[in-house]
Write a protein that holds these residues in place. Structure first.
Motif, PDB file in Angstrom:
ATOM      1  N   TYR A  74     110.131  11.759 -32.229  1.00  0.00           N
ATOM      2  CA  TYR A  74     111.444  11.616 -32.864  1.00  0.00           C
ATOM      3  C   TYR A  74     111.378  10.677 -34.061  1.00  0.00           C
ATOM      4  CZ  TYR A  74     113.923  14.116 -29.150  1.00  0.00           C
ATOM      5  OH  TYR A  74     114.389  15.077 -28.295  1.00  0.00           O
ATOM      6  N   GLN A  75     110.404   9.794 -34.088  1.00  0.00           N
ATOM      7  CA  GLN A  75     110.284   8.860 -35.217  1.00  0.00           C
ATOM      8  C   GLN A  75     110.035   9.595 -36.531  1.00  0.00           C
ATOM      9  OE1 GLN A  75     107.211   6.130 -34.005  1.00  0.00           O
ATOM     10  NE2 GLN A  75     108.585   4.972 -32.656  1.00  0.00           N
ATOM     11  N   ASP A  76     109.478  10.801 -36.457  1.00  0.00           N
ATOM     12  CA  ASP A  76     109.222  11.581 -37.666  1.00  0.00           C
ATOM     13  C   ASP A  76     110.494  12.214 -38.229  1.00  0.00           C
ATOM     14  OD1 ASP A  76     106.535  10.989 -37.609  1.00  0.00           O
ATOM     15  OD2 ASP A  76     106.008  12.775 -36.451  1.00  0.00           O
ATOM     16  N   ALA A  78     113.155  10.433 -39.073  1.00  0.00           N
ATOM     17  CA  ALA A  78     113.915   9.292 -39.587  1.00  0.00           C
ATOM     18  C   ALA A  78     114.738   9.628 -40.832  1.00  0.00           C
ATOM     19  CB  ALA A  78     112.966   8.132 -39.896  1.00  0.00           C
ATOM     20  N   ASP A  79     114.294  10.569 -41.654  1.00  0.00           N
ATOM     21  CA  ASP A  79     115.006  10.877 -42.894  1.00  0.00           C
ATOM     22  C   ASP A  79     115.977  12.046 -42.760  1.00  0.00           C
ATOM     23  OD1 ASP A  79     113.713   8.865 -44.282  1.00  0.00           O
ATOM     24  OD2 ASP A  79     112.041  10.167 -44.852  1.00  0.00           O
ATOM     25  N   ASN A 104     116.781   7.298 -33.586  1.00  0.00           N
ATOM     26  CA  ASN A 104     115.703   7.455 -34.571  1.00  0.00           C
ATOM     27  C   ASN A 104     116.131   8.039 -35.909  1.00  0.00           C
ATOM     28  OD1 ASN A 104     112.938   6.876 -33.151  1.00  0.00           O
ATOM     29  ND2 ASN A 104     114.172   7.956 -31.631  1.00  0.00           N
ATOM     30  N   CYS A 105     117.390   8.411 -36.058  1.00  0.00           N
ATOM     31  CA  CYS A 105     117.847   9.072 -37.291  1.00  0.00           C
ATOM     32  C   CYS A 105     118.980   8.270 -37.927  1.00  0.00           C
ATOM     33  CB  CYS A 105     118.309  10.496 -36.986  1.00  0.00           C
ATOM     34  SG  CYS A 105     117.040  11.540 -36.252  1.00  0.00           S
ATOM     35  N   PRO A 106     118.661   7.244 -38.699  1.00  0.00           N
ATOM     36  CA  PRO A 106     119.693   6.371 -39.267  1.00  0.00           C
ATOM     37  C   PRO A 106     120.585   7.054 -40.299  1.00  0.00           C
ATOM     38  CG  PRO A 106     117.527   5.838 -40.180  1.00  0.00           C
ATOM     39  CD  PRO A 106     117.291   6.793 -39.045  1.00  0.00           C
ATOM     40  N   HIS A 107     120.131   8.176 -40.868  1.00  0.00           N
ATOM     41  CA  HIS A 107     120.918   8.884 -41.882  1.00  0.00           C
ATOM     42  C   HIS A 107     121.700  10.070 -41.286  1.00  0.00           C
ATOM     43  CE1 HIS A 107     118.708   6.566 -44.850  1.00  0.00           C
ATOM     44  NE2 HIS A 107     117.579   6.985 -44.319  1.00  0.00           N
TER      45      HIS A 107
END
Length: 309
Positions: A74-76, A78-79, A104-107
């Motif tokens: 899930y870290q991949d 992020a964008d 994991n998805c700040p956006h």
């Protein structure tokens, strides 16, 4: 539309078909799933079919595949701003996916579930930000069939809804919005009402399955690929329609459970194509021809923004 990746969770039939759709319209797509080789082979099979139908060139298919990536982390993601959840129809599984996405998805702008049954109100219970979740229910295969039912919950942010709608419309989808959730959404409510009446007519000895299917294909079935139900009935005249309904409605089926004609087959294990026999005997059918006929009505709607490099 083509600057930020879309994420798909799951590599099943729907998930990979959605990946075909998005990459086919130039959108970088990350599929989160185990066994990437299996997902990639499914993806390439869909593109081979499209090339065989003359809809995509080999060069275009290669350009689309360059926009596809797989990950198990899930870290991949992020964008990523928009995520399509295509996992099994179990709330606890979906909730775990949502927890990972939110962490994991700040956006993140929106999570769209492709569920065919679960209300977005129930999905929202698994989110700390329920305003970002909705249902975007496609029809199989979604890279060919244009309809997507978009269903909000009471909390859904209009901006989240618009983001998903704009993405799907960019990919040539017909987005059908629901004002509120209802079991079966739009198309399945209509489809199963029709199926209930068809089964009833067979049970009553009015006609056989073959003649019902023949009647649909040769009467109003083709009509509704170019105009709508309300179009046709308005054109015919609502007074005429009301007279027909007054006479007809009392004679229509109103069963509220699986009908005996179907239940008998379920009890025997005759489930249709998957077991060889259902209402029809599938064992001698030309399945390549059947699949071609399934796709044929939708090919004229193929309108992708295919990348060339």
């Amino acid at each position: 539309m083509t600057e930020r990746s879309v994420a798909i969770i799951g590599k099943g039939m729907i998930g990979i078909s959605m990946a075909v759709l998005f990459t086919g319209n130039g959108i970088p797509t990350i599929v989160l799933a185990k066994n990437a080789d299996v997902g990639l082979e499914k993806y390439r099979t869909y593109y081979r079919d499209l090339m065989g139908q003359g809809l995509v060139t080999e060069r275009q298919a290669a350009a689309c595949e360059r926009r596809l990536s797989f990950t198990e982390s899930y870290q991949d993601l992020a964008d990523v701003e928009i995520v399509f959840e295509c996992v099994t129809e179990k709330l606890e599984v979906k909730y775990e996916v949502y927890r990972q996405i939110e962490a994991n998805c700040p956006h993140l702008k929106a999570i769209a579930s492709t569920t065919s049954a679960i209300s977005p109100a129930d999905l929202a219970k698994g989110m700390s930000a329920p305003e970002k979740v909705m249902v975007a229910h496609p029809y199989n295969p979604p890279h060919i069939v244009p309809c997507v039912e978009l269903v909000k919950n009471d909390f859904t942010d209009p901006e989240a809804l618009e983001a998903v709608s704009a993405l799907l419309e960019h990919c040539g989808r017909e987005v059908c919005r629901m004002n509120k959730p209802a079991p079966g959404f739009i198309a399945n409510r209509l489809q199963h009402a029709l199926y209930r009446e068809a089964v009833y007519m067979v049970e009553q000895g009015i006609c056989g399955p073959e003649d019902i299917d023949k009647c649909i294909r040769s009467s109003w079935g083709p009509r509704y690929t170019s105009i709508g139900l309300f179009d046709h009935f308005d054109y015919a005249g609502l007074d005429l329609i009301a007279n027909i309904e007054t006479y007809l409605y009392p004679d229509l089926c109103n069963d509220t459970a699986v009908q005996p004609f179907i239940q008998e087959r379920l009890d025997r294990g005759d489930l249709g194509y998957k077991t060889g026999v259902g209402v029809y005997d599938w064992r001698q059918r030309d399945m390549d021809d059947f699949r071609r006929r399934v796709s044929a009505p939708y090919l004229k709607t193929f309108n992708w923004k295919l990348p060339e490099d």
